[in-house]
Write a protein that holds these residues in place. Structure first.
Motif, PDB file in Angstrom:
ATOM      1  N   VAL A 108       0.840  -1.180   0.000  1.00 51.57           N
ATOM      2  CA  VAL A 108       0.000   0.000   0.000  1.00 51.57           C
ATOM      3  C   VAL A 108       0.887   1.247   0.000  1.00 51.57           C
ATOM      4  O   VAL A 108       2.008   1.227   0.529  1.00 51.57           O
ATOM      5  CB  VAL A 108      -0.952  -0.010   1.221  1.00 51.57           C
ATOM      6  CG1 VAL A 108      -0.156   0.074   2.510  1.00 51.57           C
ATOM      7  CG2 VAL A 108      -1.973   1.094   1.145  1.00 51.57           C
ATOM      8  N   ALA A 109       0.408   2.294  -0.631  1.00 49.14           N
ATOM      9  CA  ALA A 109       1.151   3.558  -0.644  1.00 49.14           C
ATOM     10  C   ALA A 109       0.873   4.334   0.634  1.00 49.14           C
ATOM     11  O   ALA A 109      -0.237   4.282   1.194  1.00 49.14           O
ATOM     12  CB  ALA A 109       0.746   4.369  -1.860  1.00 49.14           C
ATOM     13  N   GLU A 110       1.888   5.043   1.091  1.00 52.20           N
ATOM     14  CA  GLU A 110       1.722   5.863   2.302  1.00 52.20           C
ATOM     15  C   GLU A 110       0.577   6.842   2.120  1.00 52.20           C
ATOM     16  O   GLU A 110       0.450   7.485   1.066  1.00 52.20           O
ATOM     17  CB  GLU A 110       3.017   6.607   2.627  1.00 52.20           C
ATOM     18  CG  GLU A 110       2.950   7.320   3.989  1.00 52.20           C
ATOM     19  CD  GLU A 110       4.280   7.943   4.383  1.00 52.20           C
ATOM     20  OE1 GLU A 110       4.795   7.609   5.473  1.00 52.20           O
ATOM     21  OE2 GLU A 110       4.796   8.776   3.612  1.00 52.20           O
ATOM     22  N   GLY A 111      -0.240   6.960   3.158  1.00 53.10           N
ATOM     23  CA  GLY A 111      -1.386   7.856   3.110  1.00 53.10           C
ATOM     24  C   GLY A 111      -2.678   7.169   2.689  1.00 53.10           C
ATOM     25  O   GLY A 111      -3.767   7.705   2.931  1.00 53.10           O
ATOM     26  N   ASN A 112      -2.554   6.022   2.076  1.00 55.31           N
ATOM     27  CA  ASN A 112      -3.739   5.259   1.666  1.00 55.31           C
ATOM     28  C   ASN A 112      -4.231   4.377   2.806  1.00 55.31           C
ATOM     29  O   ASN A 112      -3.450   4.001   3.694  1.00 55.31           O
ATOM     30  CB  ASN A 112      -3.436   4.407   0.442  1.00 55.31           C
ATOM     31  CG  ASN A 112      -3.388   5.224  -0.820  1.00 55.31           C
ATOM     32  OD1 ASN A 112      -3.613   6.434  -0.813  1.00 55.31           O
ATOM     33  ND2 ASN A 112      -3.062   4.570  -1.929  1.00 55.31           N
ATOM     34  N   PRO A 113      -5.507   4.009   2.782  1.00 55.09           N
ATOM     35  CA  PRO A 113      -6.003   3.078   3.804  1.00 55.09           C
ATOM     36  C   PRO A 113      -5.455   1.676   3.572  1.00 55.09           C
ATOM     37  O   PRO A 113      -5.148   1.307   2.434  1.00 55.09           O
ATOM     38  CB  PRO A 113      -7.524   3.119   3.614  1.00 55.09           C
ATOM     39  CG  PRO A 113      -7.713   3.550   2.197  1.00 55.09           C
ATOM     40  CD  PRO A 113      -6.578   4.455   1.874  1.00 55.09           C
ATOM     41  N   SER A 129      -4.933   5.615   7.284  1.00 52.99           N
ATOM     42  CA  SER A 129      -3.848   6.239   6.541  1.00 52.99           C
ATOM     43  C   SER A 129      -2.537   5.559   6.907  1.00 52.99           C
ATOM     44  O   SER A 129      -2.039   5.718   8.025  1.00 52.99           O
ATOM     45  CB  SER A 129      -3.792   7.739   6.848  1.00 52.99           C
ATOM     46  OG  SER A 129      -2.733   8.352   6.151  1.00 52.99           O
TER      47      SER A 129
END
Lengths: 117, 117
Positions: free
Chosen positions: B13-18, B80
């Motif tokens: 997952v990308a940082e900031g995404n759930p 996040s």
């Protein structure tokens, strides 16, 4: 509070040799556990103590593994003789759980990484 | 026999995404459910638990988990993600129907969470 202490952190031995691991749980924790964690797997319970009595050792290979918790505080886990498949991380954990209430979280030590060559 | 399944070996997952890390369980009685996190060369750390009551449980570091009895699931979530959340996550279950001495904590095989910038 001080955490669960384990030693040594790393151990390398040859097969058929013996090895011992030591664990000091969090003060006041009645329940102590030894887990084996093989690379890529979840921890597997080897033995569970309630004070100085054994609650569950159904998955402990008793022909080579032994554990004791003589005074209901610290504990040792021994392997004699070691096999190649014993290479794993050995985790000690403790919890505040009493006999009729087993919903407290476990507190783990950093483990001992055993390599058997 | 009780069991835990973590169907994903790795979640990216990308940082900031759930983020969501999945867990399903099987027990005869009502479950006690736990999530633990493991950082490299460290023992497991407790994140949160479900014993009874509200199906949404909040834990450490902004993590939460939702108990779904009909789907026998206990997925771990965070609104996040942070790069520092990258670690190995374990789901675990105990059968509350069993008396304390017979109540073994069973772990899943773990899911590696990788959070990237």
């Amino acid at each position: 509070e001080a955490g669960v202490a384990q030693s040594p952190r790393y151990k390398i031995i040859e097969k058929r040799q013996s090895v011992a691991f030591w664990c000091n749980p969090i003060s006041g924790h009645a329940t102590l556990y030894w887990y084996q964690q093989i690379l890529g797997q979840g921890p597997k319970l080897l033995i569970q103590f309630q004070n100085n009595g054994v609650v569950d050792d159904s998955q402990l290979p008793k022909d080579r593994f032994s554990a004791e918790r003589l005074k209901g505080v610290d504990s040792t886990l021994k392997i004699q003789p070691a096999k190649l498949e014993d290479s794993a991380v050995y985790l000690c954990a403790s919890s505040f759980d009493r006999v009729h209430s087993y919903n407290s979280p476990l507190h783990f030590g950093n483990g001992t990484r055993l390599t058997v060559t | 026999a009780q069991s835990v399944a973590q169907p994903e070996d790795q979640v990216n997952v990308a940082e900031g995404n759930p983020l969501t890390v999945k867990c399903t369980y099987s027990v005869s009685g009502n479950p006690y459910l736990f999530w633990y996190v493991q950082y490299p060369n460290r023992g497991l750390q407790f994140l949160l638990k479900y014993i009874t009551g509200d199906n949404l449980v909040k834990g450490s570091y902004g993590f939460e988990a939702e108990f779904n009895k009909s789907q026998t699931s206990f997925h771990l979530k965070k609104p996040s993600a942070l790069v520092s959340d990258s670690a190995l996550y374990f789901c675990a279950v105990r059968d509350s129907r069993l008396p304390g001495t017979a109540s073994k904590l069973t772990f899943g095989t773990g899911t590696r969470l990788q959070v990237t910038l």
